[in-house]
Design an enzyme around this catalytic site. Structure first.
Site, PDB file in Angstrom:
ATOM      1  N   TRP A 102       9.561 -49.255  50.690  1.00  0.00           N
ATOM      2  CA  TRP A 102       9.942 -50.618  50.291  1.00  0.00           C
ATOM      3  C   TRP A 102       9.798 -50.803  48.794  1.00  0.00           C
ATOM      4  O   TRP A 102      10.644 -51.431  48.154  1.00  0.00           O
ATOM      5  CB  TRP A 102       9.146 -51.658  51.082  1.00  0.00           C
ATOM      6  CG  TRP A 102       9.574 -51.696  52.521  1.00  0.00           C
ATOM      7  CD1 TRP A 102       8.810 -51.401  53.614  1.00  0.00           C
ATOM      8  CD2 TRP A 102      10.897 -52.001  53.035  1.00  0.00           C
ATOM      9  NE1 TRP A 102       9.558 -51.511  54.758  1.00  0.00           N
ATOM     10  CE2 TRP A 102      10.831 -51.875  54.442  1.00  0.00           C
ATOM     11  CE3 TRP A 102      12.108 -52.358  52.446  1.00  0.00           C
ATOM     12  CZ2 TRP A 102      11.948 -52.098  55.269  1.00  0.00           C
ATOM     13  CZ3 TRP A 102      13.210 -52.585  53.262  1.00  0.00           C
ATOM     14  CH2 TRP A 102      13.127 -52.455  54.652  1.00  0.00           C
ATOM     15  N   ASP A 175       5.240 -58.088  47.179  1.00  0.00           N
ATOM     16  CA  ASP A 175       5.970 -58.112  48.448  1.00  0.00           C
ATOM     17  C   ASP A 175       4.910 -58.010  49.549  1.00  0.00           C
ATOM     18  O   ASP A 175       4.333 -56.960  49.772  1.00  0.00           O
ATOM     19  CB  ASP A 175       6.939 -56.928  48.516  1.00  0.00           C
ATOM     20  CG  ASP A 175       7.662 -56.826  49.869  1.00  0.00           C
ATOM     21  OD1 ASP A 175       7.344 -57.614  50.784  1.00  0.00           O
ATOM     22  OD2 ASP A 175       8.540 -55.956  49.999  1.00  0.00           O
ATOM     23  N   LYS A 199       7.698 -60.035  60.392  1.00  0.00           N
ATOM     24  CA  LYS A 199       6.597 -59.109  60.670  1.00  0.00           C
ATOM     25  C   LYS A 199       5.385 -59.912  61.148  1.00  0.00           C
ATOM     26  O   LYS A 199       5.019 -59.843  62.307  1.00  0.00           O
ATOM     27  CB  LYS A 199       6.218 -58.294  59.419  1.00  0.00           C
ATOM     28  CG  LYS A 199       7.338 -57.590  58.640  1.00  0.00           C
ATOM     29  CD  LYS A 199       8.342 -56.881  59.420  1.00  0.00           C
ATOM     30  CE  LYS A 199       9.422 -56.074  58.734  1.00  0.00           C
ATOM     31  NZ  LYS A 199       9.582 -55.970  57.331  1.00  0.00           N
TER      32      LYS A 199
HETATM   33  C1  PLP Z   1      10.683 -55.366  56.409  1.00  0.00           C
HETATM   34  C2  PLP Z   1      10.325 -55.296  54.975  1.00  0.00           C
HETATM   35  C3  PLP Z   1      11.257 -55.581  53.951  1.00  0.00           C
HETATM   36  C4  PLP Z   1      12.701 -55.919  54.245  1.00  0.00           C
HETATM   37  O1  PLP Z   1      12.797 -57.106  54.925  1.00  0.00           O
HETATM   38  P1  PLP Z   1      14.238 -57.724  55.329  1.00  0.00           P
HETATM   39  O2  PLP Z   1      13.843 -59.042  55.891  1.00  0.00           O
HETATM   40  O3  PLP Z   1      14.842 -56.802  56.329  1.00  0.00           O
HETATM   41  O4  PLP Z   1      15.043 -57.835  54.104  1.00  0.00           O
HETATM   42  C5  PLP Z   1      10.827 -55.529  52.647  1.00  0.00           C
HETATM   43  N1  PLP Z   1       9.560 -55.218  52.331  1.00  0.00           N
HETATM   44  C6  PLP Z   1       8.634 -54.931  53.279  1.00  0.00           C
HETATM   45  C7  PLP Z   1       7.244 -54.601  52.877  1.00  0.00           C
HETATM   46  C8  PLP Z   1       8.995 -54.975  54.629  1.00  0.00           C
HETATM   47  O5  PLP Z   1       8.081 -54.697  55.572  1.00  0.00           O
END
Ligand code: PLP
Length: 363
Positions: A102, A175, A199
């Site tokens: 990511w 993030d 998540k």
């Molecule tokens: C799942 C995830 C993303 C991407 O998320 P989307 O909603 O599919 O754009 C980005 N960063 C992390 C750490 C993630 O777990």
């Protein structure tokens, strides 16, 4: 129906109580005669839902007044571009820490808008650890410092918040898609926090952004209106239609977290859950976890079987035992157990018992 435990990395399990409440309110929310899905986002019913969702989040986390909370769409991936578009503020470079897939994606996207300085990376060890801060090579000219607090695929998590040089005061951007609300959070340490909801917060479709007000208002030229944080901040996330149903469910999750005892309680439970799995993984040669002990994620536990020929049998038997979605990410193989807030301790205990039994039957 047998009890099923769902270890999906995302979209992921939601608290059963939340789904039950949503079911009860599905056709008629609070005698309004409407489903939440059918309400105007500007009507008084939905406004009440939106306000409670925000105030519960502020209370749970302790968000200071000078931070805006934005309810956006586009997923965390949209933030990979929105962050540089809005936070470069005339500067030409940004610092990024690379701890996995990511982070790498965030870096690739930021490269379209600025010169990315990868200040530290764990690529040398296949992204199995977090580089300690003494190894970081930050750029004094950077507009911000970006990192990924939990690499959902690699299972690598920061258990500390980076220290910022007070002289430079470069905003820290994180993030937090897969570990937000898994522990108490000191928002004041950050310029901006973002997370996709699917998540650890709620359903897919909602992206949460917490941003310090003074960082808003200097987007790059020609930033699309919907990619301008300030437009959303000025309009209480109602410049256009927000993801109303996802906000409602996420609001129910916030109430559920408050009832459970808040973030300090969640952290305690999450540590207990993670230890159940890591202790088992470390107690046998049958399984292997590649991540450095100090940086192992409490949310996503990746592991392999020493004998990959048994992978399919493992997944098949797990499913028969009611333990589903354990297959590792397509890019890394093996297994991954995602054990977010909504995964009860009983589910993790059942998985650990299953794994122990499976190992003893296949030596
Ligand atoms: C799942 C995830 C993303 C991407 O998320 P989307 O909603 O599919 O754009 C980005 N960063 C992390 C750490 C993630 O777990």
């Amino acid at each position: 129906m047998n009890q099923i435990y769902n270890f999906s990395a995302g979209p992921a399990v939601l608290p059963k109580e939340v789904l039950q409440q949503a079911r009860d309110e599905m056709l008629d929310w609070h005698d309004s005669g409407m489903s939440v899905m059918e309400m105007s986002h500007r009507g008084k019913e939905f406004m009440a839902i939106a306000e409670k969702t925000e105030s519960d989040f502020r209370e749970l986390v302790g968000v200071p007044k000078n931070y805006k909370i934005l309810f956006l769409q586009g997923g965390a991936t949209s933030q990979f571009s929105m962050v540089p578009m809005n936070l470069l503020r005339g500067k030409k470079t940004a610092d990024y820490i690379n701890t996995g897939q990511w982070s790498t994606k965030a870096i690739e996207e930021a490269n379209r808008y600025c010169t990315v300085n990868v200040a530290a990376s764990s690529e040398d060890a296949n992204f199995t650890y977090v580089p300690t801060q003494d190894k970081w090579r930050l750029n004094q000219e950077a507009a911000y410092i970006h990192y990924t607090s939990n690499e959902t695929i690699g299972g690598v998590e920061f258990h500390w918040i980076p220290e910022i040089d007070p002289q430079n005061n470069t905003p820290l951007v994180v993030d937090m898609s897969s570990d937000i609300l898994s522990r108490p959070l000191d928002v004041t340490r950050f310029g901006l926090i973002y997370a996709g909801a699917q998540k650890n917060l709620g359903p897919a479709g909602l992206t949460l952004v917490i941003v310090r007000e003074d960082l808003l208002g200097i987007p790059i030229v020609d930033t699309p209106t919907l990619y301008n944080y300030q437009v959303h901040a000025k309009n209480d996330s109602m410049y256009n239609t927000p993801p109303t149903y996802a906000m409602y469910i996420t609001g129910l999750v916030f109430s559920w977290l408050k009832k459970k005892g808040g973030l300090a309680t969640m952290e305690r439970i999450n540590i207990t859950k993670a230890n159940l799995l890591y202790d088992l993984l470390d107690s046998t040669d049958f399984y292997h976890c590649p991540v450095a002990k100090s940086d192992r994620s409490r949310m996503n536990v990746p592991f392999t079987l020493r004998n990959p020929a048994l992978d399919e049998e493992f997944l098949k038997q797990a499913k028969i035992s009611g333990l589903i979605q354990l297959k590792g990410h397509r890019s890394v193989g093996g297994m991954r157990a995602s054990i977010y807030n909504a995964m009860p301790i009983e589910g993790v205990a059942k998985l650990a018992a299953f794994m122990k039994e499976f190992a003893s039957q296949h030596v």
